[in-house]
Write a protein that holds these residues in place. Structure first.
Motif, PDB file in Angstrom:
ATOM      1  N   LEU A  89      -4.457  -3.765   5.918  1.00 54.11           N
ATOM      2  CA  LEU A  89      -5.072  -4.200   4.663  1.00 54.11           C
ATOM      3  C   LEU A  89      -6.530  -3.772   4.583  1.00 54.11           C
ATOM      4  O   LEU A  89      -7.057  -3.532   3.490  1.00 54.11           O
ATOM      5  N   MET A 123       0.828  -1.200   0.000  1.00 55.46           N
ATOM      6  CA  MET A 123       0.000   0.000   0.000  1.00 55.46           C
ATOM      7  C   MET A 123       0.868   1.258   0.000  1.00 55.46           C
ATOM      8  O   MET A 123       0.594   2.225  -0.717  1.00 55.46           O
ATOM      9  N   GLN A 124       1.914   1.235   0.786  1.00 54.89           N
ATOM     10  CA  GLN A 124       2.832   2.372   0.839  1.00 54.89           C
ATOM     11  C   GLN A 124       3.601   2.530  -0.467  1.00 54.89           C
ATOM     12  O   GLN A 124       3.819   3.651  -0.937  1.00 54.89           O
ATOM     13  N   GLU A 160      -2.967  -1.301  -8.259  1.00 51.72           N
ATOM     14  CA  GLU A 160      -3.674  -2.444  -7.697  1.00 51.72           C
ATOM     15  C   GLU A 160      -4.182  -3.361  -8.811  1.00 51.72           C
ATOM     16  O   GLU A 160      -4.092  -4.592  -8.705  1.00 51.72           O
TER      17      GLU A 160
END
Length: 393
Positions: free
Chosen positions: A303, A154-155, A172
């Motif tokens: 998450l 995510m980072q 994503e």
């Protein structure tokens, strides 16, 4: 062995041998450095720094004796003391002690030419070599995206998005099938009966500085990262070593490295911590055969768009909820990586020294860990940590 630690079972203990969440202190690691370094002044329009040691008797500063390995990004900020930079280098694992760097900077008259900026250095370097690398403008990380060790996907996606303007959703989407990005079949199987999720790119986003072409796509960028991952794994002989030495799949060793990256603070603990994970997951001598980690639980929270929590704030449901595949008492090695590990954590995972330890805990503000075979030994180590001011009690 089982009889010795039977009290760890979840049925008898709602908090079975919890591995305490460590809080990194922001200061105080080398207080002596702040006392000894008395003078700071800027030159070259405030773009450089230098701190002078005015006190005699500053002796025997712990230092590495080699050139170091891997890559780590450190930032020199305007207005910092030499001791501040030294602390940054020490915290990043570049130098063995902040004092060693201060001495090396003092002994090199050219160090007055060090400029502010982000630099690509190596782990476990001799302090004088670190000074030289900071003086070399070629080591400035100015033309790319820096992915630090231990970041989550995510980072990483957020950093790439900010740099390129490509939406996070595009990264994503591009990561939905890692086999199409260059992850080979070697990494898509496990030996423990669990399946590898091909839609999960976590662990494969190798920490480094990536120069991104002006006209590019999310898929192009991720392929570039995976190409680098493959090259670095080849250098380490990671896959073959995991299979021959550990008798597990490369993916399982990657999972261990990702957890170790989060759990261990010092390079020396990367291997021993990985071995604790293997002992818990595979030895058959740990009652639950599970990892019992706050770090995996916190990864699940992140998450799901939530913030991670310190140990004492995690609820029983968060730790043990059956809907959480990263739960505290999930059997065996974790279902997937929880971060993207760097070279030292990866080496630790495949070179983990054999031991009979099932527990570890940070016992001082330098990040030193102590290990235990039983829950009683673990509690004794926790008492040492408490005496040393570690906020885990």
């Amino acid at each position: 062995m089982i009889g010795e630690i039977e009290d760890l079972r979840y049925e008898d203990n709602p908090d079975p041998g919890r591995w305490r969440h460590r809080k990194k202190e922001k200061g105080g690691r080398s207080v002596v450095t702040f006392v000894l370094v008395l003078v700071l002044f800027g030159v070259l329009g405030g773009g450089a720094w230098y701190g002078y040691d005015k006190v005699s008797g500053f002796l025997s500063a712990a230092d590495y004796d080699g050139p170091g390995s891997g890559e780590v990004i450190v930032e020199v900020k305007k207005g910092e003391y030499a001791s501040d930079i030294a602390e940054t280098l020490f915290a990043a694992g570049v130098v063995k002690s902040a004092a060693a760097f201060v001495e090396a900077a003092k002994d090199n008259p050219d160090s007055t030419g060090i400029q502010v900026g982000s630099y690509k250095l190596r782990k476990q370097m001799k302090a004088s070599d670190a000074v030289l690398m900071l003086l070399d403008r070629k080591n400035l990380a100015v033309n790319g995206v820096v992915i630090p060790e231990g970041w989550t996907k995510m980072q990483v996606f957020a950093a790439f998005s900010e740099y390129t303007g490509i939406k996070v959703e595009e990264f994503e989407k591009a990561a939905k099938d890692i086999s199409k990005l260059g992850v080979t079949s070697t990494w898509l199987k496990r030996t423990d009966g669990k399946k590898v999720d091909k839609s999960n790119i976590e662990g494969f986003l190798y920490p480094a500085t990536y120069e991104i072409p002006k006209k590019t796509t999310a898929t192009d960028i991720l392929k570039l990262v995976i190409k680098n991952f493959n090259a670095e794994m080849e250098k380490l002989d990671f896959a073959a070593t995991a299979q021959s030495k550990l008798k597990i799949s490369p993916y399982e060793a990657l999972v261990a490295a990702s957890i170790t990256q989060v759990e261990a603070l010092l390079p020396a603990d990367m291997g021993p911590v990985s071995r604790v994970l293997y002992n818990r997951a595979y030895s058959g001598d740990f009652p639950c055969g599970c990892l019992q980690l706050d770090s995996t639980v916190n990864y699940w929270l992140r998450l799901n768009g939530k913030q991670g929590k310190s140990s004492e704030k995690l609820t029983i449901d968060e730790m043990h909820g059956e809907n959480n595949p990263y739960r505290y008492n999930a059997p065996g090695m974790s279902i997937g990586p929880i971060s993207n590990p760097g070279e030292i954590a990866l080496k630790g995972a495949i070179d983990a020294p054999k031991s009979q330890y099932f527990f570890f805990v940070t016992i001082d503000k330098k990040g030193t860990m102590a290990y235990g075979k039983t829950f009683d030994e673990h509690n004794a180590n926790i008492k040492v940590a408490c005496k040393n001011g570690i906020p885990i009690c």
